[in-house]
Structures are given as structure tokens and as C-alpha cells.
Design a protein around this motif. Structure first.
Motif, PDB file in Angstrom:
ATOM      1  N   HIS A  22       8.966 -23.062  14.502  1.00  0.00           N
ATOM      2  CA  HIS A  22       7.725 -23.822  14.314  1.00  0.00           C
ATOM      3  C   HIS A  22       6.529 -23.084  14.906  1.00  0.00           C
ATOM      4  N   THR A  23       5.373 -23.387  14.351  1.00  0.00           N
ATOM      5  CA  THR A  23       4.114 -22.934  14.951  1.00  0.00           C
ATOM      6  C   THR A  23       3.702 -23.981  15.983  1.00  0.00           C
ATOM      7  N   ASN A  24       3.195 -23.522  17.111  1.00  0.00           N
ATOM      8  CA  ASN A  24       2.705 -24.427  18.165  1.00  0.00           C
ATOM      9  C   ASN A  24       3.786 -25.248  18.849  1.00  0.00           C
ATOM     10  N   ARG A  25       4.990 -24.642  18.985  1.00  0.00           N
ATOM     11  CA  ARG A  25       5.993 -25.274  19.844  1.00  0.00           C
ATOM     12  C   ARG A  25       5.447 -25.323  21.273  1.00  0.00           C
ATOM     13  N   PRO A  26       5.808 -26.358  22.056  1.00  0.00           N
ATOM     14  CA  PRO A  26       5.344 -26.372  23.454  1.00  0.00           C
ATOM     15  C   PRO A  26       5.788 -25.104  24.189  1.00  0.00           C
ATOM     16  N   ASN A  75      -6.100 -38.180  26.222  1.00  0.00           N
ATOM     17  CA  ASN A  75      -6.087 -37.121  25.207  1.00  0.00           C
ATOM     18  C   ASN A  75      -7.518 -36.623  25.010  1.00  0.00           C
ATOM     19  N   ALA A  76      -7.684 -35.580  24.219  1.00  0.00           N
ATOM     20  CA  ALA A  76      -9.027 -35.003  24.058  1.00  0.00           C
ATOM     21  C   ALA A  76      -9.889 -35.818  23.112  1.00  0.00           C
ATOM     22  N   THR A  77      -9.263 -36.533  22.179  1.00  0.00           N
ATOM     23  CA  THR A  77     -10.053 -37.337  21.244  1.00  0.00           C
ATOM     24  C   THR A  77     -10.804 -38.422  22.018  1.00  0.00           C
ATOM     25  N   VAL A  78     -10.097 -39.084  22.908  1.00  0.00           N
ATOM     26  CA  VAL A  78     -10.735 -40.118  23.739  1.00  0.00           C
ATOM     27  C   VAL A  78     -11.742 -39.461  24.703  1.00  0.00           C
ATOM     28  N   THR A  99     -13.189 -27.605  12.042  1.00  0.00           N
ATOM     29  CA  THR A  99     -12.585 -28.044  13.297  1.00  0.00           C
ATOM     30  C   THR A  99     -11.517 -29.063  12.941  1.00  0.00           C
ATOM     31  N   PHE A 100     -10.651 -29.364  13.881  1.00  0.00           N
ATOM     32  CA  PHE A 100      -9.679 -30.428  13.642  1.00  0.00           C
ATOM     33  C   PHE A 100     -10.447 -31.742  13.476  1.00  0.00           C
ATOM     34  N   SER A 101      -9.917 -32.626  12.641  1.00  0.00           N
ATOM     35  CA  SER A 101     -10.615 -33.872  12.305  1.00  0.00           C
ATOM     36  C   SER A 101     -11.017 -34.677  13.548  1.00  0.00           C
ATOM     37  N   PHE A 170     -19.446 -29.060  24.166  1.00  0.00           N
ATOM     38  CA  PHE A 170     -18.455 -28.228  23.486  1.00  0.00           C
ATOM     39  C   PHE A 170     -17.104 -28.920  23.427  1.00  0.00           C
ATOM     40  N   ASP A 171     -16.528 -28.884  22.240  1.00  0.00           N
ATOM     41  CA  ASP A 171     -15.123 -29.231  22.071  1.00  0.00           C
ATOM     42  C   ASP A 171     -14.355 -27.952  22.367  1.00  0.00           C
ATOM     43  N   ALA A 172     -13.765 -27.901  23.550  1.00  0.00           N
ATOM     44  CA  ALA A 172     -13.043 -26.706  23.993  1.00  0.00           C
ATOM     45  C   ALA A 172     -11.538 -26.978  23.983  1.00  0.00           C
ATOM     46  N   ALA A 173     -11.110 -27.789  22.993  1.00  0.00           N
ATOM     47  CA  ALA A 173      -9.684 -28.148  22.906  1.00  0.00           C
ATOM     48  C   ALA A 173      -8.793 -26.898  22.883  1.00  0.00           C
ATOM     49  N   HIS A 174      -9.305 -25.809  22.284  1.00  0.00           N
ATOM     50  CA  HIS A 174      -8.503 -24.577  22.173  1.00  0.00           C
ATOM     51  C   HIS A 174      -8.876 -23.561  23.248  1.00  0.00           C
ATOM     52  N   GLY A 175      -9.802 -23.923  24.159  1.00  0.00           N
ATOM     53  CA  GLY A 175     -10.501 -22.866  24.886  1.00  0.00           C
ATOM     54  C   GLY A 175     -10.164 -22.672  26.340  1.00  0.00           C
ATOM     55  N   PHE A 194     -11.437 -30.376  27.106  1.00  0.00           N
ATOM     56  CA  PHE A 194     -10.163 -29.678  26.870  1.00  0.00           C
ATOM     57  C   PHE A 194      -9.132 -30.637  26.296  1.00  0.00           C
ATOM     58  N   SER A 195      -8.182 -30.071  25.549  1.00  0.00           N
ATOM     59  CA  SER A 195      -7.014 -30.849  25.113  1.00  0.00           C
ATOM     60  C   SER A 195      -5.769 -30.318  25.812  1.00  0.00           C
ATOM     61  N   PHE A 196      -4.933 -31.241  26.256  1.00  0.00           N
ATOM     62  CA  PHE A 196      -3.640 -30.865  26.847  1.00  0.00           C
ATOM     63  C   PHE A 196      -2.510 -31.485  26.024  1.00  0.00           C
ATOM     64  N   HIS A 197      -2.701 -31.453  24.707  1.00  0.00           N
ATOM     65  CA  HIS A 197      -1.660 -31.947  23.803  1.00  0.00           C
ATOM     66  C   HIS A 197      -0.430 -31.039  23.889  1.00  0.00           C
ATOM     67  N   ALA A 198       0.704 -31.576  23.430  1.00  0.00           N
ATOM     68  CA  ALA A 198       1.973 -30.828  23.473  1.00  0.00           C
ATOM     69  C   ALA A 198       1.859 -29.432  22.875  1.00  0.00           C
ATOM     70  N   THR A 199       0.971 -29.266  21.895  1.00  0.00           N
ATOM     71  CA  THR A 199       0.878 -27.988  21.181  1.00  0.00           C
ATOM     72  C   THR A 199      -0.108 -27.014  21.817  1.00  0.00           C
ATOM     73  N   LYS A 200      -0.733 -27.421  22.893  1.00  0.00           N
ATOM     74  CA  LYS A 200      -1.771 -26.573  23.499  1.00  0.00           C
ATOM     75  C   LYS A 200      -1.178 -25.658  24.576  1.00  0.00           C
ATOM     76  N   VAL A 201      -1.956 -24.663  24.970  1.00  0.00           N
ATOM     77  CA  VAL A 201      -1.430 -23.673  25.921  1.00  0.00           C
ATOM     78  C   VAL A 201      -1.106 -24.328  27.263  1.00  0.00           C
TER      79      VAL A 201
HETATM   80  N1  T4K Z   1     -10.543 -30.873  18.934  1.00  0.00           N
HETATM   81  C1  T4K Z   1      -9.848 -29.863  18.385  1.00  0.00           C
HETATM   82  C2  T4K Z   1     -10.569 -28.635  17.968  1.00  0.00           C
HETATM   83  C3  T4K Z   1      -8.454 -29.972  18.241  1.00  0.00           C
HETATM   84  O1  T4K Z   1      -7.748 -28.976  17.683  1.00  0.00           O
HETATM   85  C4  T4K Z   1      -7.814 -31.144  18.671  1.00  0.00           C
HETATM   86  C5  T4K Z   1      -6.385 -31.316  18.510  1.00  0.00           C
HETATM   87  C6  T4K Z   1      -8.585 -32.162  19.256  1.00  0.00           C
HETATM   88  C7  T4K Z   1      -9.968 -31.986  19.374  1.00  0.00           C
HETATM   89  C8  T4K Z   1      -7.978 -33.429  19.750  1.00  0.00           C
HETATM   90  O2  T4K Z   1      -7.071 -33.199  20.807  1.00  0.00           O
HETATM   91  P1  T4K Z   1      -6.004 -34.326  21.225  1.00  0.00           P
HETATM   92  O3  T4K Z   1      -6.652 -35.665  21.092  1.00  0.00           O
HETATM   93  O4  T4K Z   1      -4.799 -34.163  20.313  1.00  0.00           O
HETATM   94  O5  T4K Z   1      -5.690 -33.994  22.664  1.00  0.00           O
HETATM   95  C9  T4K Z   1      -1.957 -31.183  16.157  1.00  0.00           C
HETATM   96  C10 T4K Z   1      -2.203 -31.805  17.499  1.00  0.00           C
HETATM   97  O6  T4K Z   1      -1.741 -33.161  17.534  1.00  0.00           O
HETATM   98  C11 T4K Z   1      -3.631 -31.787  17.924  1.00  0.00           C
HETATM   99  O7  T4K Z   1      -3.658 -31.967  19.328  1.00  0.00           O
HETATM  100  C12 T4K Z   1      -4.281 -30.448  17.615  1.00  0.00           C
HETATM  101  N2  T4K Z   1      -5.681 -30.439  17.936  1.00  0.00           N
HETATM  102  C13 T4K Z   1      -4.111 -30.148  16.150  1.00  0.00           C
HETATM  103  C14 T4K Z   1      -4.755 -28.819  15.771  1.00  0.00           C
HETATM  104  O8  T4K Z   1      -2.719 -30.062  15.864  1.00  0.00           O
HETATM  105  P2  T4K Z   1      -1.051 -32.132  13.938  1.00  0.00           P
HETATM  106  O9  T4K Z   1      -1.184 -33.479  13.349  1.00  0.00           O
HETATM  107  O10 T4K Z   1      -1.363 -30.962  13.079  1.00  0.00           O
HETATM  108  O11 T4K Z   1       0.360 -31.945  14.648  1.00  0.00           O
HETATM  109  P3  T4K Z   1       1.807 -31.807  14.008  1.00  0.00           P
HETATM  110  O12 T4K Z   1       2.607 -32.985  14.393  1.00  0.00           O
HETATM  111  O13 T4K Z   1       1.680 -31.505  12.548  1.00  0.00           O
HETATM  112  O14 T4K Z   1       2.397 -30.549  14.760  1.00  0.00           O
HETATM  113  C15 T4K Z   1       1.844 -29.258  14.612  1.00  0.00           C
HETATM  114  C16 T4K Z   1       2.914 -28.225  14.925  1.00  0.00           C
HETATM  115  O15 T4K Z   1       3.345 -28.344  16.256  1.00  0.00           O
HETATM  116  C17 T4K Z   1       4.168 -28.285  14.070  1.00  0.00           C
HETATM  117  O16 T4K Z   1       4.553 -26.966  13.764  1.00  0.00           O
HETATM  118  C18 T4K Z   1       5.220 -28.909  14.989  1.00  0.00           C
HETATM  119  C19 T4K Z   1       4.775 -28.464  16.354  1.00  0.00           C
HETATM  120  N3  T4K Z   1       5.094 -29.427  17.413  1.00  0.00           N
HETATM  121  C20 T4K Z   1       4.328 -30.542  17.531  1.00  0.00           C
HETATM  122  C21 T4K Z   1       4.594 -31.451  18.537  1.00  0.00           C
HETATM  123  C22 T4K Z   1       3.755 -32.690  18.669  1.00  0.00           C
HETATM  124  C23 T4K Z   1       6.138 -29.172  18.275  1.00  0.00           C
HETATM  125  O17 T4K Z   1       6.828 -28.155  18.104  1.00  0.00           O
HETATM  126  N4  T4K Z   1       6.402 -30.056  19.279  1.00  0.00           N
HETATM  127  C24 T4K Z   1       5.655 -31.180  19.463  1.00  0.00           C
HETATM  128  O18 T4K Z   1       5.901 -31.951  20.418  1.00  0.00           O
HETATM  129  O19 T4K Z   1      -2.056 -32.136  15.171  1.00  0.00           O
END
Ligand code: T4K
Length: 398
Positions: A22-26, A75-78, A99-101, A170-175, A194-201
Motif C-alpha cells: 500500500h501507499t501511505n502505510r503507517p 484531527n487536522a480537519t477540525v 489539496t485534499f478535500s 497554512f495547511d501544513a498537513a504534509h509539512g 499539522f495532520s497526525f493521521h495514520a498515513t502521515k509521517v
Molecule cells: N489537509 C491536507 C492537505 C490533507 O492531506 C489532509 C489529510 C487534511 C488536511 C486533513 O487531515 P486529517 O483531518 O485527516 O488529519 C487520507 C487520509 O485520511 C487523510 O488524512 C489525508 N490527508 C489524505 C491525503 O489521505 P483517504 O481517504 O485517501 O485514505 P484511505 O483510507 O484511502 O487510505 C489511503 C492509503 O493509506 C491507502 O493506500 C491505505 C493506506 N492506509 C490507510 C489507513 C487509514 C493504511 O495503510 N493504514 C491506515 O490505517 O484519506
């Protein structure tokens, strides 16, 4: 290894990867350390509402970003919503469509109108020169996005915004951990998110943060993210629940411990991809400036179909069938091509539309090995070399 086109899994051959890559594995982290922290939090019987792990996480994020204040969120959206609300934005906010939605949705969710600008094709980030034309009497701010870790033209953006009397955020979710002109992302504009979602660094399972040097703004956001407690009549909306939990902070801290090694691994992946694909005509890397710091979390290539002979979407399908799950990096299309924005405010953004249609995010992160990359790149080279046959076979099979 594929010898003939019929060997491709898309046409019935055996997939190159037995289990999906997968792309963006934790990224990897020290599990024992995480469990220690969770145990400690459970013993401490304080699981949310500004607990000690959250405070420690905020301090470490502020240090990494080189700022005075950090408010960690769920999360970063909130975090973006809290920031826009806390900064009293109203009417329209100018932002890139590429940008991401979440960037646009955060504004829309609190009743603001996103106004999309085109990108500078040289950076992939919002074009400062396009901003003046987008300003109206209703505009209350400009929001830049450091796309895939490449920073906006920060100085130009701040200047054009100041010339128009507007704040920049700035939306520095990736930065996180990136820099611009040697300055660390986190300290630009009035505040960054910043975003600290599962897929982030750096991951907190789910998480985000507002970072800023503005104490008043930080106080407002801290109050707003906890139901408005702490200040009287903080806003008409009162407040919300945007807090980070102790469990998320335990993960965030453990992920921060691994930050340097994740970045080293990501950098090696990026270099490996470049080595394997640099000679392929029609593939361009979304490069990172070598004099700047970057977290290298995203490896993005742009395909020029006229040169590769294969479309971006067909290449993604070829890879997916092989269990190499590359992605369209912001979940294409761009925001202005998505509802509700497409109908509300139709606009043409040629540079954005071109880039978003051609980009691919390749599997990276600290669980992806050099051997994985060699095999993904062999598949890409094979598909490009045999593009005519792959394309016509695909047409026949549809
Ligand atoms: N601003 C920007 C510029 C952003 O890119 C984002 C989020 C935000 C704001 C908002 O941040 P948060 O509110 O999420 O903190 C994913 C992420 O959910 C999202 O955080 C991220 N950007 C966005 C670019 O990607 P999806 O809907 O594309 O995720 P999903 O489920 O399709 O997974 C993407 C890939 O990651 C797949 O290859 C599977 C892999 N994955 C995903 C998860 C959740 C894993 O391997 N393990 C996991 O636990 O949004």
C-alpha cells in the motif's frame, strides 16, 4: 518478472506482490514504548482533556516546528475549522484547489466560501500571482497548502496577502519537519495546521494541531476546542470538542521518537525511486529542493501520456492488479472539480487540472523496502516500454 504483456496480472498473469503493497502505510515505531505509554496513561487515570501526554506532545511538536504554541486536536480537519473560527474569518477564503478535500470542506463546514486559485506549476502550490484577482470585499484570508511537503512561496504569499490587508494561514498537513528558505514549517503566516493521521509521517492514529506564535489566537483555539471553556462568550458558536486523547498522544509521542529514522528511510526510498525511474521518458519527479529539509513522506511522479504512451489511470490499474497499490495523491480530482464546489462556483484552473490528472503517489514509508521499490519500478518500466500493446489489450478487454 514479466517477459511478455500477457504476464501482467491485469491480463491474467500472477501478481508481482503476494500481499498488497500500500501507499501511505503507517511508519514503523517502537511498539513496546507505545504500550508503556498507554499503560502509564491507564494507571494515571487521566485519559483526555489536556492530560500529561497531550501536553508533552504539544511541547514536542512546538519544538519541532520552532513555535511558541501548539494546540493538539483530534484531527487536522477540525484543527482547520478551529483556526478559521478562532481567527474570526468570514465570507470568502482563498485557497488552492489542488489539496485534499479537507482544506475546502473545513471552511465550508463553518459557513465560509472557498475561492480556489490556480497553482504555480513550478511548485504545485498556490500561485501568489493569482491571488490579487481572487480578492473581493468578502475575502477574509488566504490559506496556503504545503503540498506533499513542498512549501508554498511563503514570502510572496505573505506579501501579496499583506498588500490586500489579509492574514495568511497554512495547511501544513504534509509539512512537518520541512523548511522554506531554511525556516521550519510551523512558523509561517498567522498559524499553521499539522495532520497526525495514520498515513502521515508523524501519526497519532488520528490527530492534528494548530501551531502559532500568536498567544491570543492559541488561547482562543484552546478554549474553542474544549467547548469554549476558559473564556466568556468566546464566539457565537460557543465551542466544540476537538481535543486529542491521551491514547492518541501516546501514539504521537512514540511516532515522534521515530521521526528521524522515518525521514531517513523515506529519503532513501525517494532516492531509490529516482535512481530507478529517472531515465524513463515522460516521468517527472515532484522534486524536493535539496537545500531544504523535507520529510520525504510522499514520492510523487507526474506522467506525460504523450511520452509514456500509457495513461495515468491505466498505469495505476496495471500496478493495482500486481498488488502494488499506487494512488492518485489527493484522491483526484481537485477541489474545484468536486461537489459542492463544482456547481456553486464553476472555474477553470488549467495548471491544477493538468497536474492533478497526471500525478501518482508511489508506495513509500518505513515499511517499504528497497526490493519493493525495485519491483514496482520494474513494473512501471515494463508498462511504459510495452505501452502500445498494454493500451490496445486493455481496450480489447473492455
Ligand atoms: N489537509 C491536507 C492537505 C490533507 O492531506 C489532509 C489529510 C487534511 C488536511 C486533513 O487531515 P486529517 O483531518 O485527516 O488529519 C487520507 C487520509 O485520511 C487523510 O488524512 C489525508 N490527508 C489524505 C491525503 O489521505 P483517504 O481517504 O485517501 O485514505 P484511505 O483510507 O484511502 O487510505 C489511503 C492509503 O493509506 C491507502 O493506500 C491505505 C493506506 N492506509 C490507510 C489507513 C487509514 C493504511 O495503510 N493504514 C491506515 O490505517 O484519506
Amino acid at each position: 518478472m514479466k517477459h511478455v504483456v500477457a504476464d501482467l496480472a491485469l491480463f491474467g498473469g500472477r501478481p508481482a506482490f503476494l500481499t498488497p503493497l500500500h501507499t501511505n502505510r503507517p511508519n514503523r515505531f517502537d511498539r513496546a514504548r507505545l504500550f508503556d505509554r498507554l499503560d502509564w496513561a491507564l494507571d494515571n487515570q487521566w485519559l483526555s482533556n489536556g492530560g500529561p501526554l497531550v501536553l508533552e506532545f504539544e511541547q514536542r511538536v512546538a519544538e519541532l516546528a520552532g513555535v511558541e504554541h501548539c494546540v493538539a486536536t483530534c484531527n487536522a480537519t477540525v484543527a482547520l475549522q478551529l483556526l478559521m473560527h478562532g481567527a474570526d474569518l468570514s465570507g470568502e477564503v482563498i485557497m488552492p484547489s489542488l489539496t485534499f478535500s479537507a482544506t475546502a470542506h473545513a471552511a465550508r463546514w463553518i459557513g465560509l466560501e472557498p475561492v480556489f486559485c490556480d497553482i504555480d506549476p513550478a511548485t504545485g502550490c498556490i500561485d501568489p500571482a493569482a491571488i490579487a484577482d481572487a480578492v473581493t470585499p468578502q475575502t477574509s484570508a488566504v490559506i496556503g497548502v504545503h503540498l506533499w511537503g513542498r512549501t508554498c512561496a511563503v514570502d510572496e504569499l505573505e506579501k501579496v496577502a499583506a498588500d490586500n490587508g489579509l492574514p495568511v494561514f497554512f495547511d501544513a498537513a504534509h509539512g512537518i519537519g520541512c523548511s522554506s528558505a531554511g525556516r521550519t514549517v510551523g512558523g509561517f503566516g498567522a498559524a499553521e495546521v499539522f495532520s497526525f493521521h495514520a498515513t502521515k509521517v508523524v501519526s497519532a492514529f488520528e490527530g492534528g494541531a494548530v501551531v502559532t506564535d500568536d498567544a491570543r489566537l492559541a488561547d482562543r483555539i484552546r478554549a474553542l476546542h474544549n467547548f469554549g471553556k476558559g473564556i466568556d462568550h468566546v464566539s457565537d458558536a460557543g465551542g466544540t470538542n476537538g481535543k486529542m486523547s491521551e491514547a492518541a498522544a501516546a501514539m504521537g509521542l512514540t511516532s515522534l521518537d521515530a521521526f528521524d529514522s522515518s525521514v531517513r528511510h523515506n529519503r532513501a526510498n525517494y532516492d531509490a525511486y529516482r535512481e530507478e525511474l529517472d531515465e524513463v521518458d515522460g516521468i517527472t519527479f515532484f522534486n524536493h529542493e535539496t537545500r531544504e529539509r523535507n520529510n520525504f513522506q510522499y514520492v510523487i511522479i507526474e506522467l506525460d501520456e504523450a511520452e509514456t504512451g500509457i495513461s495515468r489511470d491505466l498505469l495505476l490499474d496495471v500496478l493495482k492488479a500486481e498488488n502494488a497499490i499506487a494512488l492518485t495523491p489527493i484522491g483526484s480530482p481537485a477541489c474545484h472539480q468536486l461537489e459542492p464546489y463544482r456547481s456553486r462556483r464553476p472555474v477553470r484552473l488549467p495548471h491544477t487540472e493538468k497536474l492533478v490528472a497526471g500525478v501518482i503517489s508511489l508506495p513509500s514509508g518505513s515499511t517499504v523496502s528497497r526490493e519493493d521499490i525495485r519491483r514496482v519500478c520494474a513494473l512501471i518500466r515494463f508498462a511504459v516500454t510495452h505501452s502500445t500493446e498494454v493500451t490496445s489489450r486493455r481496450k480489447d478487454s473492455q
